[in-house]
Design a protein around this motif. Structure first.
Motif, PDB file in Angstrom:
ATOM      1  N   ASN A  13      37.666  49.219  38.824  1.00 28.80           N
ATOM      2  CA  ASN A  13      38.145  49.873  37.889  1.00 28.80           C
ATOM      3  C   ASN A  13      37.230  50.415  36.474  1.00 28.80           C
ATOM      4  OD1 ASN A  13      40.837  49.752  38.882  1.00 28.80           O
ATOM      5  ND2 ASN A  13      40.762  47.412  38.383  1.00 28.80           N
ATOM      6  N   GLY A  14      36.172  50.059  36.340  1.00 27.14           N
ATOM      7  CA  GLY A  14      35.111  50.130  35.507  1.00 27.14           C
ATOM      8  C   GLY A  14      35.600  49.461  34.223  1.00 27.14           C
ATOM      9  N   LYS A  15      34.642  49.736  33.182  1.00 28.82           N
ATOM     10  CA  LYS A  15      35.025  48.773  32.051  1.00 28.82           C
ATOM     11  C   LYS A  15      33.986  49.289  30.878  1.00 28.82           C
ATOM     12  CE  LYS A  15      35.034  44.133  29.906  1.00 28.82           C
ATOM     13  NZ  LYS A  15      35.168  42.797  29.931  1.00 28.82           N
ATOM     14  N   GLY A  16      34.577  49.770  29.595  1.00 26.81           N
ATOM     15  CA  GLY A  16      33.820  50.166  28.611  1.00 26.81           C
ATOM     16  C   GLY A  16      33.189  51.744  29.217  1.00 26.81           C
ATOM     17  N   GLY A  17      31.885  51.854  29.276  1.00 27.60           N
ATOM     18  CA  GLY A  17      31.180  52.933  29.462  1.00 27.60           C
ATOM     19  C   GLY A  17      30.855  52.849  31.010  1.00 27.60           C
ATOM     20  N   MET A  18      31.227  51.639  31.685  1.00 30.10           N
ATOM     21  CA  MET A  18      30.941  51.549  33.075  1.00 30.10           C
ATOM     22  C   MET A  18      31.820  52.313  34.028  1.00 30.10           C
ATOM     23  SD  MET A  18      30.256  48.358  35.305  1.00 30.10           S
ATOM     24  CE  MET A  18      30.820  48.348  37.290  1.00 30.10           C
ATOM     25  N   PRO A  19      31.560  53.390  34.926  1.00 27.36           N
ATOM     26  CA  PRO A  19      32.519  54.135  35.786  1.00 27.36           C
ATOM     27  C   PRO A  19      33.193  53.092  36.687  1.00 27.36           C
ATOM     28  CG  PRO A  19      30.282  54.598  36.630  1.00 27.36           C
ATOM     29  CD  PRO A  19      29.878  53.545  35.241  1.00 27.36           C
ATOM     30  N   ALA A  20      34.334  53.508  37.141  1.00 26.57           N
ATOM     31  CA  ALA A  20      34.806  52.808  38.328  1.00 26.57           C
ATOM     32  C   ALA A  20      34.252  53.362  39.636  1.00 26.57           C
ATOM     33  CB  ALA A  20      36.413  53.140  38.396  1.00 26.57           C
ATOM     34  N   PHE A  21      34.170  52.163  40.533  1.00 25.58           N
ATOM     35  CA  PHE A  21      33.694  52.598  41.810  1.00 25.58           C
ATOM     36  C   PHE A  21      34.467  52.565  42.911  1.00 25.58           C
ATOM     37  CE2 PHE A  21      29.927  51.539  39.222  1.00 25.58           C
ATOM     38  CZ  PHE A  21      28.963  52.209  39.634  1.00 25.58           C
ATOM     39  N   LYS A  22      35.834  52.678  42.673  1.00 23.63           N
ATOM     40  CA  LYS A  22      36.926  52.349  43.701  1.00 23.63           C
ATOM     41  C   LYS A  22      36.719  53.504  44.629  1.00 23.63           C
ATOM     42  CE  LYS A  22      40.929  51.557  42.168  1.00 23.63           C
ATOM     43  NZ  LYS A  22      42.373  51.327  41.316  1.00 23.63           N
ATOM     44  N   GLY A  23      36.604  54.779  44.426  1.00 22.53           N
ATOM     45  CA  GLY A  23      36.344  55.701  45.468  1.00 22.53           C
ATOM     46  C   GLY A  23      35.137  55.995  45.729  1.00 22.53           C
ATOM     47  N   THR A  24      34.147  55.418  45.344  1.00 19.05           N
ATOM     48  CA  THR A  24      32.617  55.766  45.476  1.00 19.05           C
ATOM     49  C   THR A  24      32.272  54.693  46.516  1.00 19.05           C
ATOM     50  OG1 THR A  24      32.171  56.439  43.306  1.00 19.05           O
ATOM     51  CG2 THR A  24      30.234  55.839  44.391  1.00 19.05           C
ATOM     52  N   LEU A  25      32.402  53.424  46.494  1.00 21.35           N
ATOM     53  CA  LEU A  25      32.201  52.364  47.309  1.00 21.35           C
ATOM     54  C   LEU A  25      33.162  51.759  48.118  1.00 21.35           C
ATOM     55  CD1 LEU A  25      29.922  50.184  44.855  1.00 21.35           C
ATOM     56  CD2 LEU A  25      29.052  51.891  46.374  1.00 21.35           C
ATOM     57  N   SER A  26      32.736  51.611  49.545  1.00 22.12           N
ATOM     58  CA  SER A  26      33.801  50.846  50.175  1.00 22.12           C
ATOM     59  C   SER A  26      34.186  49.530  49.792  1.00 22.12           C
ATOM     60  CB  SER A  26      33.104  50.701  51.566  1.00 22.12           C
ATOM     61  OG  SER A  26      32.168  49.711  51.785  1.00 22.12           O
ATOM     62  N   ASP A  27      35.385  49.031  50.556  1.00 24.16           N
ATOM     63  CA  ASP A  27      36.000  47.633  49.959  1.00 24.16           C
ATOM     64  C   ASP A  27      34.683  46.865  50.312  1.00 24.16           C
ATOM     65  OD1 ASP A  27      38.309  48.688  49.185  1.00 24.16           O
ATOM     66  OD2 ASP A  27      39.253  48.415  51.162  1.00 24.16           O
ATOM     67  N   ALA A  28      34.136  47.063  51.634  1.00 17.12           N
ATOM     68  CA  ALA A  28      32.957  45.727  52.044  1.00 17.12           C
ATOM     69  C   ALA A  28      32.001  45.755  51.037  1.00 17.12           C
ATOM     70  CB  ALA A  28      32.569  46.094  53.421  1.00 17.12           C
ATOM     71  N   ASP A  29      31.672  46.980  50.451  1.00 17.64           N
ATOM     72  CA  ASP A  29      30.519  47.071  49.405  1.00 17.64           C
ATOM     73  C   ASP A  29      30.810  46.610  48.184  1.00 17.64           C
ATOM     74  OD1 ASP A  29      28.862  48.543  51.260  1.00 17.64           O
ATOM     75  OD2 ASP A  29      29.332  50.478  50.249  1.00 17.64           O
ATOM     76  N   ILE A  30      32.080  46.643  47.772  1.00 14.38           N
ATOM     77  CA  ILE A  30      32.757  45.929  46.580  1.00 14.38           C
ATOM     78  C   ILE A  30      32.587  44.476  46.739  1.00 14.38           C
ATOM     79  CG2 ILE A  30      34.709  45.797  45.157  1.00 14.38           C
ATOM     80  CD1 ILE A  30      33.635  48.540  44.486  1.00 14.38           C
TER      81      ILE A  30
END
Length: 134
Positions: A106-123
């Motif tokens: 979901n990201g936090k502060g200035g960090m972007p969310a990686f939900k759509g960028t990385l796979s579940d296995a990568d996360i």
């Protein structure tokens, strides 16, 4: 003139670093002749850190380190020491694996969310690897 050049260079460096944060690294597809079967990961030993495996560096650990280099290093530094983003060297001492996973998704502060960028296995691999940093 030199001051203008230095200011322009610094501005471009900062803009490039911010633009790189969160971008997905493109992987060139391989042809069947180039691909080799992936080795099976050995089972984790009883004393192993959760989310890692023993053997040749552990496949999840190697996966997490590669992801960190591709996605996180621009903001969190080569040694996890921070920079634009916070220090992650001891992230597991203050965040649980679930906390890290939530921030990655979901990201936090200035960090972007990686939900759509990385796979579940990568996360999962990155969450376990960072949470093990105590």
């Amino acid at each position: 003139m030199n001051k203008r050049f230095a200011a322009l260079t610094a501005t471009l460096l900062i803009a490039g670093t911010l633009a790189a944060c969160g971008q997905k690294e493109e992987v060139q597809p391989t042809t069947p002749a180039e691909s080799t079967p992936a080795p099976t990961a050995p089972a984790a030993s009883p004393g192993a850190t959760p989310g890692t495996t023993q053997g040749e560096g552990g496949s999840q650990t190697a996966q997490a380190e590669a992801l960190y280099k591709a996605q996180c290093i621009a903001c969190h530094g080569t040694d996890l020491g921070g920079g634009i983003g916070p220090n992650l060297q001891k992230a597991g001492s203050r965040l649980s694996e679930a906390d890290v996973k939530n921030i990655l998704l979901n990201g936090k502060g200035g960090m972007p969310a990686f939900k759509g960028t990385l796979s579940d296995a990568d996360i999962q691999a990155l969450s376990a690897w960072l949470a093990a940093k105590k």
